[in-house]
Design an enzyme around this catalytic site. Structure first.
Site, mmCIF file in Angstrom:
data_model
loop_
_atom_site.group_PDB
_atom_site.id
_atom_site.type_symbol
_atom_site.label_atom_id
_atom_site.label_comp_id
_atom_site.label_asym_id
_atom_site.label_seq_id
_atom_site.Cartn_x
_atom_site.Cartn_y
_atom_site.Cartn_z
ATOM 1 N N ALA A 271 15.678 87.455 70.462
ATOM 2 C CA ALA A 271 15.581 86.717 69.239
ATOM 3 C C ALA A 271 14.396 86.731 68.505
ATOM 4 O O ALA A 271 13.288 86.847 69.108
ATOM 5 C CB ALA A 271 16.404 85.492 69.344
ATOM 6 N N GLU A 307 14.037 79.509 70.500
ATOM 7 C CA GLU A 307 13.673 79.906 68.924
ATOM 8 C C GLU A 307 13.675 78.323 68.151
ATOM 9 O O GLU A 307 12.753 78.457 67.161
ATOM 10 C CB GLU A 307 14.827 80.830 68.445
ATOM 11 C CG GLU A 307 15.028 82.071 69.324
ATOM 12 C CD GLU A 307 13.778 82.841 69.587
ATOM 13 O OE1 GLU A 307 12.796 82.697 68.951
ATOM 14 O OE2 GLU A 307 13.479 83.261 70.699
HETATM 15 N N1 B3K Z 1 8.742 85.669 68.925
HETATM 16 C C1 B3K Z 1 9.642 86.618 69.286
HETATM 17 C C2 B3K Z 1 9.349 88.012 69.775
HETATM 18 C C3 B3K Z 1 8.726 88.994 69.208
HETATM 19 C C4 B3K Z 1 8.618 90.310 69.649
HETATM 20 C C5 B3K Z 1 8.042 91.177 68.997
HETATM 21 N N2 B3K Z 1 7.694 92.660 69.801
HETATM 22 C C6 B3K Z 1 10.793 86.186 70.096
HETATM 23 C C7 B3K Z 1 10.249 84.980 70.931
HETATM 24 O O1 B3K Z 1 9.460 85.013 71.828
HETATM 25 O O2 B3K Z 1 10.725 83.805 70.659
HETATM 26 ZN ZN ZN Z 2 8.891 82.912 71.700
#
Ligand code: B3K
Ligand code: ZN
Length: 866
Positions: A271, A307
């Site tokens: 996500a 998230e």
């Molecule tokens: N920040 C995103 C992950 C993005 C990955 C990019 N290759 C999801 C998370 O860790 O919440």
């Molecule tokens: Zn994350």
């Protein structure tokens, strides 16, 4: 066409942490105008740019596969001489300190198979920008330390895309007279472009509301395909619980009027925390008893929370550069782990988290892809969304929280959020806030961010009956890792207790700080030699070796009052027996049977804890305990022990299996625990070799009113060759062939199973009409699961290696990010016999020889050969 350009990029460059320089130009504001169509989307961007500091360097706007159709500065079209392109980026010479730069580009979302930037999935349009996808949407300085206020306008066909969402709050919308409509969203919080998102779709919404601690009402929306609406309840509950938890535990409140989540079928990972508009892989949103296991339910809860928590740890305070990725990811994993523990069982959650850490991170840390929690260099940042950054990163935060204690840790996080709100920060900023807020010196602790490799700690305990004195000598060793041959001692917090074997009690849990290479601790007043319980709660992410006996482990497995310690003792008891048997030595496996009997007949224990504790360690984990992995011998020894435990305690398994059958489905902790234990009992019952094993499994499969029991029964059956196996697979397929997420389980269960012909089966499944390389979930279900099946993947024929390498090569042309994720299992060749090692190396070389290989796979395969 965009994809072809970017795969033909120049020779991959190495980016180094120490090369960081503040940006030459800032972009305080950006206005984006999207004319959305899957076949041709036009993106007009208007950037207000401001020179940062005293320099005469040009403005550099990153681009990946973009062709500028118009460029204007301060409203005037730019002359050819004032700009040029350099490796996809646009370089513009600017004379003043403040300008407005406008560009126009065209995109073809429906042919974007990388799923980075703006793409189409199941009829909707959505974006993914982290880490460097925004440069596939518009020209922009694509780095996380450029924070801008966004004003986004979208136009799309109203019938096809009735829903138009972006970050922030909706401000205006209207209809055009050609069947199209438009919407404008603004986000008042300056953010890095990796958090940009939009969605154009025909979706239904589960609407709810949340009132924040200061009394503001937030409108919550979970957007899914209409028929999936009934499967969104669990995600919505998780979201509201997360919002309340972050207020209660960290004092952090949500800051916009709306919070939207959109579920999409094609997604490269779990996500994405885009500000106010999270986009999810649908597998972490949709859940109902018919299709989701309890593990899936927990996954939904954990990822929704993760998230959401990013809104503070990631969005309000973001990362200065990608080397600081663990600043947001490690901290946010720590936060979601604690949230899930609070929602369920602390003991079981800790066991699960440590199991994941050991399976994924310890393996990474001991191989060619090992890197520090704050890496020093990378070729492709997408390759660094690793278990080290996420899970080991979370362990670092956990150690600091333990050393500081709850009040001082909270003072540290308050200081961190207050001091860095609205900033792009570093891991060092976090540690400094802990030091100042918690009033502690973390100088040596910082090595955890710098040094890769899992420390090994050896504990030697001696006892002098005459004086009652106990001496505990601890030695630490951090193994060499790529680029780091010599290591310095770490600061390792070890929760420790000394048990009196006669009473089964101890004098208190102490936190020992191991800071030297070798250090001794003395304890007085022990008439009898105590039993050592160390690294309780897994207080440090290290590999412990003690000189305790199998009898000591059996004692701890029955008496330790630390749940993790109890689990750990049982696991170590099993590991010792299996490692000895694989090496051809005799080992007392009756002790394992006795310890399991003791645990399953202890009425005071939670069923889920029992189930976790009595499970044999995985074949991969056993392999990790050996210098040279013999997959066949490990499989045989584990299978034999499973059979022995099954047969020796057969009546008990039968009884547990019968009495844990529930009258109806419930999602309560007690009901989940019972299902977990029931499935474990089934596993042992079938392993016992009893004649009616397959029948019992098939009845469970057939009668189950939930996926947890149905999938477990199927998983048990696929290991054998009974007629029930084929029947169950057939029924499962026909029941769920219209439901992609559930059909993934059909692929995954077979790829992860121990059928004698698993390799051939996987090969066939790769040609199945329902298999596709264009959906990352499907790829992971088949090839990801198979590469994690040590016994099958490392089949001595080498066919397993070839299958995975073929998949990597085919997938790299479409989706390099997902292809690169399949490389690491091949990089473990040093741990295998010469024949297997040679075959794995040959496949890595074959991969590297493919013309036009992406930098994602080039980096992973290249490093794996070293
Ligand atoms: N920040 C995103 C992950 C993005 C990955 C990019 N290759 C999801 C998370 O860790 O919440
Ligand atoms: Zn994350």
């Amino acid at each position: 066409m965009a994809d072809m350009q970017s795969t033909q990029a120049a020779a991959p460059m190495i980016i180094r942490r120490t090369d960081y320089r503040p940006p030459d130009w800032l972009v305080p504001d950006i206005a984006l105008d999207f004319d959305l169509d899957p076949a041709l989307t036009r993106v007009r961007a208007r950037l207000s740019v401001a020179r940062n500091g005293d320099h005469d360097r040009p403005l550099r706007l990153d681009g990946d596969g973009l062709v500028p159709l118009e460029i204007a500065v301060d409203g005037v079209p730019l002359a050819q001489t004032d700009w040029h392109m350099e490796a996809g980026a646009m370089i513009i010479a600017l004379s003043g300190d403040i300008h407005v730069v406008e560009t126009l580009v065209e995109l073809v979302p429906e042919s974007n198979s990388k799923l980075m930037g703006l793409y189409a999935s199941g009829g909707l349009l959505c974006t993914q920008c982290e880490a460097e996808g925004f440069r596939r949407i518009t020209f922009f300085p694509d780095r996380p330390d450029i924070l801008s206020r966004y004003d986004v306008r979208m136009i799309a066909d109203k019938a096809r895309f009735p829903v138009l969402l972006a970050n922030g709050d909706p401000v205006e919308n209207g209809d055009l007279d050609d069947g199209r409509h438009w919407a404008r969203w603004t986000d008042p919080y300056p953010k890095p472009c990796y958090l940009f998102a939009l969605v154009a779709a025909d979706l239904a919404c589960n609407e709810d509301r949340f009132v924040t601690m200061s009394g503001r009402e937030v409108r919550l929306g979970i957007w899914v395909k209409e028929p999936d609406l009934p499967r969104t309840g669990h995600a919505m509950e998780a979201l509201k619980n997360s919002m309340a938890w972050d207020e209660r535990v960290y004092g952090r409140e949500y800051d916009l009027d709306v919070f939207n989540i959109v579920a999409v079928a094609d997604f490269n990972f779990g996500a994405m925390e885009n500000k106010g508009l999270n986009i999810f892989n649908s597998r972490y949103i949709l859940a109902d008893p018919e299709t989701a296991t309890d593990i899936d339910y927990d996954g939904v809860e954990g990822v929704v929370a993760h998230e959401y928590f990013h809104n503070w740890s990631g969005n309000r305070v973001t990362c200065r550069d990608w080397f600081q990725l663990s600043l947001k990811e490690g901290f946010t994993v720590f936060r979601d782990q604690n949230f899930s523990a609070d929602m369920g069982s602390h003991a079981v959650k800790r066991i699960e988290d440590v199991r994941i850490l050991r399976a994924a991170q310890f393996q990474e840390d001991s191989g060619p892809l090992a890197h520090p929690v704050r890496p020093e260099s990378y070729m492709e940042i997408s390759n660094f969304y690793t278990a080290t950054i996420y899970n080991k990163g979370a362990e670092l935060i956990r150690m600091m929280a333990l050393m500081l204690g709850p009040e001082r840790f909270r003072a540290g996080t308050d200081l961190y959020f207050d001091r860095h709100d609205g900033q792009a920060a570093t891991c060092e900023d976090f540690v400094r806030a802990m030091e100042e807020g918690g009033n502690v010196d973390l100088t040596q602790f910082r090595r955890w961010y710098e040094q890769a490799g899992t420390p090994r700690v050896r504990a030697l305990m001696t006892h002098d009956p005459a004086s009652g004195q106990v001496e505990l000598t601890l030695e630490q060793h951090v193994p060499p890792t790529p680029g780091q041959p010599d290591k310095k001692p770490m600061a390792i917090p070890l929760r420790t207790a000394l048990f009196d074997p006669a009473t089964g009690t101890h004098h208190g849990d102490q936190l020992l700080m191991l800071t030297e290479a070798r250090q001794s601790f003395r304890f007085e007043g022990h008439v009898a030699a105590p039993v050592l319980s160390i690294n309780r709660g897994f207080s440090a992410p290290v590999i412990m070796e003690t000189n305790g006996s199998q009898a000591d482990l059996a004692f701890l497995s029955a008496h330790d009052d630390d749940a993790f310690g109890r689990y750990e003792a049982m696991q170590q008891l099993m590991v010792n027996v299996l490692v000895a048997q694989v090496a051809g030595r005799l080992a007392d496996d009756d002790a394992v049977v006795a310890a399991i009997r003791h645990t399953i007949t202890d009425p005071g224990l939670d069923a889920a804890f029992v189930a976790e504790t009595i499970r044999l360690p995985s074949e991969a984990y056993l392999g990790d305990q050996m210098t040279l992995v013999d997959p066949d011998a490990i499989h045989a020894a584990r299978d034999a022990l499973q059979h022995k435990i099954g047969a020796a305690l057969e009546p008990i398994w039968r009884d547990i299996h019968a009495r844990t059958k529930a009258g109806g489905f419930a999602l309560s902790p007690a009901a989940k625990s019972a299902r977990k234990l029931r499935n474990t009992a089934l596993l042992y019952l079938v392993a016992s070799g009893t004649e009616d094993g397959a029948q019992i499994a098939f009845s469970q499969f057939h009668e189950a009113d939930n996926m947890t029991e149905r999938q477990a029964a199927l998983g048990t059956l696929v290991n054998g060759t009974s007629p029930e196996r084929d029947a169950a697979l057939d029924i499962f397929y026909h029941r769920y062939s219209g439901d992609a997420l559930t059909l993934d389980k059909w692929f995954q269960t077979q790829a992860f199973g121990f059928h004698p012909d698993t390799v051939e089966l996987v090969e066939e499944l790769g040609r199945h009409k329902d298999f596709t390389l264009s959906n990352p979930n499907r790829v992971r279900s088949l090839y990801g699961a198979f590469a994690g099946n040590q016994w099958a993947f490392h089949h001595r024929s080498g066919k397993g290696y070839r299958l995975v390498a073929d998949c990597i090569l085919a997938l790299d042309r479409l989706n390099p990010q997902t292809a690169a994720r399949l490389v690491p299992p091949m990089g473990r060749w040093k741990r295998f016999d010469a024949d297997r090692a040679a075959m794995m190396r040959a496949e890595l070389e074959r991969i590297l020889a493919q013309p036009g290989l992406s930098k994602d796979v080039t980096e992973q395969a290249g490093k794996s050969l070293d």
